[in-house]
Design an enzyme around this catalytic site. Structure first.
Site, short mmCIF file in Angstrom:
data_model
loop_
_atom_site.label_atom_id
_atom_site.label_comp_id
_atom_site.label_asym_id
_atom_site.label_seq_id
_atom_site.Cartn_x
_atom_site.Cartn_y
_atom_site.Cartn_z
N GLN A 71 -8.86 26.22 -3.20
CA GLN A 71 -8.64 25.19 -2.18
C GLN A 71 -9.50 23.95 -2.42
OE1 GLN A 71 -8.57 28.39 1.32
NE2 GLN A 71 -7.69 26.45 1.96
N HIS A 72 -9.15 22.89 -1.70
CA HIS A 72 -9.93 21.66 -1.56
C HIS A 72 -9.92 20.72 -2.77
CE1 HIS A 72 -11.45 23.98 1.76
NE2 HIS A 72 -12.25 24.71 1.01
N ASP A 225 -6.07 30.12 -1.67
CA ASP A 225 -6.39 31.44 -2.22
C ASP A 225 -6.84 32.44 -1.16
OD1 ASP A 225 -8.79 30.10 -1.77
OD2 ASP A 225 -9.57 30.40 -3.79
#
Length: 463
Positions: A71-72, A225
């Site tokens: 992520q991110h 995830d």
């Protein structure tokens, strides 16, 4: 047999599982590595995914695919769909000052928690975009669309080239800092705040069971995830997942969103339409790697040493902020060893202190969730670090409750495959795949270990 594929594009590698859509049985699998570093040419994700697919025997007979990913990460594309610069990964902390500035500009952590359920940290996409706007304004000017790793990889595997076809899902969007999972809407004003008035295009947010198509292949919406792992484990309300991988994650499935004004708990969404309040640390399995390297032993010997030492490591306490820390927000912190005396300066005590320090940082996450009413009826311990015999044995002592350890597996890829099967079926709920078998671990609680850790964790450099 109807086949589906789940892709896990993680920080370090790409894993692919080909599964029976009806049962979740893994038919074949493949893996390929990613380059090291905290920024990466996003093309490496595609090449690794295609190599992992090839290692899994290709997509012959596969009718549906979904991607779970780290992520991110900040992926910036120009009008032609080309990357403006290498993608910044979640563990790149150069955006720490940008995160602090954004937090202040909106009125503090409570304002961000109320707006999107997430307070900017160096890891969060919105902080990376502010860093881009301030440090690379020419790249910010060229950025026509912003997306996340799973968005980009899904787009590429579908064969799309038009940035207007970019899609995401609510689980991954909820970690950006400019999407509110509770309302189901982007906060474009926060995107513009980060980008100093610029307003790049964002991916369309698809529902959990939504499907897109490329030729005869169905694509699921994809997931972050952590949401993918929860779906792969069939986690339900009352389940708390503790994942010990590159990062440490403590996440719970809830029916209602969580807003943490202090910013410790991120109010993420899950992959089923519910919520996944989550606490993430930067330091997890690599704490064990570092301890093993210091002691010049392998992980089996590290476990043997740790289990030969008494609870509390004879007063030795390791604060595991080895690469800075995300929760608590201390990007410039370093690790520290407290209570060192001649009498306790043994390899066994150091080994156990490393395991206990890692677990105490995660126990802090459990406490943060409990403060928001999350009751842990079951703790599921997963990730590469869960292979540590010492970690499994000591975890229930530090957490104070029994711990279930599912059979080793690629649960992010499995969750993505389950979503792929869900998208293919068109049903209201994901397919009822069997839950993985688990081993149960119990131990006498050792609250004094966490209490001693709490007394020294704020003394570390950079705190």
């Amino acid at each position: 047999m109807t086949l589906v594929a789940g892709v896990d594009s993680s920080t370090q590698s790409c894993k692919v599982l080909i599964c029976d859509a009806a049962t979740g049985e893994v038919v074949r699998e493949g893996r390929a590595e990613h380059p090291d570093g905290t920024e990466i040419d996003s093309a490496a994700w595609e090449s690794a995914a295609r190599a992992a697919i090839a290692a899994a025997g290709g997509l012959g007979g596969v009718e549906s695919i979904a991607v779970g990913a780290q992520q991110h990460g900040m992926v910036c594309l120009d009008a032609t769909g080309q990357s403006v610069r290498p993608a910044l990964l979640w563990n790149d902390v150069r955006s720490a000052d940008a995160a602090r500035a954004l937090t202040d500009e909106l009125g503090g952590p409570a304002a961000w928690a109320g707006a999107v359920g997430v307070v900017p940290l160096a890891a969060i996409t919105v902080a990376k975009l502010r860093w881009l706007a301030d440090h690379e304004p020419a790249h910010a000017d060229r950025t026509t669309a912003v997306c996340l790793p799973h968005d980009w990889l899904t787009w590429r595997l579908r064969g799309d080239t038009d940035i207007s076809a970019l899609t995401t899902d609510r689980s991954d969007a909820s970690g950006t800092g400019y999407y509110d999972a509770a309302s189901g809407a982007y906060r474009v004003d926060l995107l513009e705040l980060a980008m100093r008035g610029r307003r790049p295009q964002l991916p369309a947010v698809l529902g959990p069971a939504a499907a897109t198509r490329s030729g005869t292949t169905t694509f699921g919406a994809g997931l972050g995830d952590n949401a993918a792992a929860a779906l792969g484990l069939d986690a339900d309300e009352g389940d708390v997942i503790v994942s010990v991988g590159t990062s440490g994650v403590v996440a719970a499935v809830t029916a209602d969103p969580v807003r943490d004004d202090a910013g410790f708990v991120a109010g993420f969404a899950d992959g089923t339409g519910r919520y996944l309040p989550l606490v993430c640390t930067l330091n997890a399995a690599r704490v064990l790697d570092a301890a093993a390297a210091m002691l010049r032993v392998d992980h089996d010997e590290l476990s043997r040493l740790a289990l030969s030492a008494p609870p509390g490591s004879a007063g030795l306490v390791l604060v595991p902020y080895l690469e800075g820390e995300r929760t608590p927000n201390r990007p410039n912190a370093s690790g520290a060893l407290h209570g060192l005396r001649v009498a306790n300066a043994t390899p066994a005590n150091l080994a156990r202190a490393a395991v206990e320090g890692l677990l105490c940082a995660l126990a802090d996450g459990l406490d943060h969730l409990a403060a928001h009413g999350v009751v842990a009826r079951r703790i599921l311990l997963i990730g590469g670090g869960a292979a540590s015999r010492a970690l499994r044995a000591i975890a229930p002592a530090v957490f104070g409750v029994p711990v279930s350890v599912p059979a080793p597996g690629q649960y992010v890829a499995l969750g993505a495959a389950r979503q792929a099967a869900w998208a293919l079926s068109g049903s209201a709920r994901p397919p009822a795949w069997a839950r993985p078998p688990t081993d149960e671990y119990t131990a006498d609680p050792t609250p004094q270990v966490h209490q001693r850790y709490a007394r020294v964790r704020d003394l570390t450099e950079g705190a």
